[in-house]
Design an enzyme around this catalytic site. Structure first.
Site, PDB file in Angstrom:
ATOM      1  CG  ASN A  58       5.587   2.840  -0.102  1.00  0.00           C
ATOM      2  OD1 ASN A  58       6.288   3.073   0.872  1.00  0.00           O
ATOM      3  ND2 ASN A  58       4.296   2.645  -0.004  1.00  0.00           N
ATOM      4  CB  CYS A 112       0.194   1.099   3.394  1.00  0.00           C
ATOM      5  SG  CYS A 112       0.309   2.811   3.886  1.00  0.00           S
ATOM      6  CD  GLU A 146       2.119   4.263   6.947  1.00  0.00           C
ATOM      7  OE1 GLU A 146       3.051   5.027   7.198  1.00  0.00           O
ATOM      8  OE2 GLU A 146       1.602   4.159   5.823  1.00  0.00           O
TER       9      GLU A 146
HETATM   10  O1  G3H Z   1       2.344   3.419   1.790  1.00  0.00           O
HETATM   11  C1  G3H Z   1       2.057   4.082   2.777  1.00  0.00           C
HETATM   12  C2  G3H Z   1       1.950   5.540   2.714  1.00  0.00           C
HETATM   13  O2  G3H Z   1       1.796   6.070   4.014  1.00  0.00           O
HETATM   14  C3  G3H Z   1       0.815   5.969   1.820  1.00  0.00           C
HETATM   15  O3  G3H Z   1       0.830   7.338   1.648  1.00  0.00           O
HETATM   16  O4  G3H Z   1      -1.539   7.730   0.976  1.00  0.00           O
HETATM   17  O5  G3H Z   1       0.195   9.478   0.625  1.00  0.00           O
HETATM   18  O6  G3H Z   1       0.176   7.408  -0.759  1.00  0.00           O
HETATM   19  P1  G3H Z   1      -0.143   8.016   0.555  1.00  0.00           P
END
Ligand code: G3H
Length: 475
Positions: A155, A285, A251
């Site tokens: 993503n 996430c 993560e």
């Molecule tokens: O999908 C996991 C990422 O660490 C989310 O990052 O909160 O900047 O969209 P974000």
């Protein structure tokens, strides 16, 4: 750009493989390009190159390392249009969001360089604890781990990879990056920027291929000293088992809750929840994945959410909508099953599920209850359950009953009350009157329970990917 063979960068050189993997676009199913399907023998070569390059890289002054990160950031900005276009086709991120991701990455790398230069050691005197040890002093510095294996999710193929590579490099490590198959072409552009910036051969390398052939092999490789992984909890747990005592930083999944306290500003709350839940079709996430609201506010909030969600733009990433096609059929199917189960058990469809190929329209379900999978399972798509509760205590209980512990949002006009609720939540980060999110990238980013292990965020990532070395001198 389309239908091209892309190769890995290994030991400073482009390297193909005997076989290639086809990468298809989630936008229209078209073939975007091919990436090498590496063998285990190919992997050995990469790990050996990284191992050999690491000691001299660690010795380079941090200021020089920082200059190379700055140069990489400049190159990313210069190539933003071209990389964003690839990313858009590869993971169906809107062109605007793809560009933002690349610009965010350039900023992240510059800040990582600055913080990395500043990192210093400390001296502790033994006498402060034990008077007989007053002539003993511990000189504490941080050393590189060695070879860091960075495994990124689809993503954020540029930003998440860079948030691992940058801090690992400033800590003196060599890095081997394994992108998700979908997203790999974008990550390869990032690796190219590092190499073009002048990072010495072998210090940053990429590997691509089938998980079934190289997945376990890279994780258990004897030359890998540290694993930094972003992806699902299932895979994270598997890596944890395989890694043994090899240090890992993970993560993983989340089921972030928005807790709407009785005195919340409902307009602000609705706006933040929608942005938190639906951007990039909920494929984050950190997306808000459930709303917990007391019955006195539930109808009002649901109406407000419905109005905003109904207005969200839906379409193809070229047109910059909020809702874009999700990454694959598995994500569509999971959403369909979660919706079906919830509706069967009595949830109300405020905005019913509508699917066209892998375009999932924004879906809002009310009266979701604890017996429905949607209350607990993490979807990677734009579907949001509203769970009605009787009290703030019940809200906290339901929030904490999740197996995940990434983030939560608490909405309230009473800061003291919001703080009290925040303290009671079993998550890494609580956002007060704000959507859940990782940034700003200098903040600590962590998940507890099944959401992860270790701490990321620029300074924390450097700390995590280095080890303390203490040299004690008896004067
Ligand atoms: O999908 C996991 C990422 O660490 C989310 O990052 O909160 O900047 O969209 P974000």
């Amino acid at each position: 750009m389309k239908n091209k063979k892309y190769n890995n960068l290994i030991n400073g050189q482009l390297q193909g493989a005997a076989e290639y993997l086809s990468i298809f676009s989630p936008i229209d199913g078209s073939l975007i390009g091919e990436t090498p399907s590496m063998s285990q023998k190919d992997i050995d070569g990469v790990m050996e190159a990284a191992k050999a390059a690491q000691p001299s890289w660690e010795k380079i002054p941090r200021k020089e390392k920082a200059k190379l990160l700055y140069k990489t950031a400049d190159l990313l900005e210069q190539h933003v249009d071209e990389i964003a276009e690839i990313m858009m086709w590869e993971i169906a991120k809107s062109l605007k969001d793809a560009k933002n991701e690349i610009i965010r990455t350039a900023d992240l790398l510059r800040y990582t360089a600055d913080i990395g230069v500043e990192s210093t050691g400390e001296i502790i005197s033994g006498g402060s604890f034990d008077s007989t040890a007053e002539n003993k002093h511990a000189f504490i510095t941080r050393k590189a781990m060695g070879v860091v294996l960075a495994i990124a999710s689809f993503n954020y193929p540029v930003n998440l990879a860079a948030s691992k590579i940058g801090p690992a490099l400033m800590g003196g490590n060599a890095v081997v990056v394994k992108p998700a198959s979908q997203g790999a072409i974008s990550t390869l552009s990032l690796i190219k920027a590092f190499i073009d910036a002048g990072i010495p051969a072998g210090v940053v390398n990429s590997v691509t291929g089938k998980g079934s052939i190289i997945g376990d092999y890279i994780v258990t490789h004897s030359l890998v000293n540290f694993i930094n992984f972003t992806g699902s909890t299932k895979v994270g747990e598997h890596i944890g088992k395989l890694a043994g005592i090899k240090p890992i930083l993970c993560e993983l999944g989340g089921k972030d809750a928005a807790l709407v306290l009785p005195d919340a500003d409902l307009d602000l709350t609705a706006k933040e929840i929608v942005a938190g839940a639906f951007s990039y079709s909920g494929q984050r996430c950190t997306a808000i994945k459930r709303v917990l609201v007391t019955s006195e506010n539930a109808d009002k909030l649901t109406n407000k959410l419905q109005k905003i969600v109904k207005e969200l733009s839906v379409g193809m990433p070229q047109d910059n909508p909020t809702i874009v096609p999700v990454i694959n059929n598995a994500a569509v199917e999971q959403t369909r099953l979660l919706d079906e189960d919830a509706i069967k058990k009595g949830a109300t469809a405020i905005l019913p599920l509508k699917i066209e190929k892998n375009l999932v329209y924004p879906t809002l379900l009310d009266h979701v209850t604890g017996d429905m999978d949607l209350a607990w399972v993490e979807p990677f798509s734009p579907i949001l359950p509203i769970i009605r509760v009787q009290s703030v205590e019940e809200m906290i209980e339901v929030a904490n009953a999740s197996e995940y512990g990434l983030q939560s949002s608490v909405f309230s006009n009473d800061l003291q009350q919001a703080q009290k609720v925040s303290n009671a939540l079993d998550v890494g980060t609580v956002q007060i009157n704000n959507r859940t999110q990782r940034g700003p990238d200098n903040f600590p980013f962590l998940g507890i329970k099944k959401s992860g292990i270790g701490i990321q965020g620029i300074k924390y990532s450097i700390e995590s990917m280095t080890q303390m070395k203490s040299i004690v001198v008896d004067m």
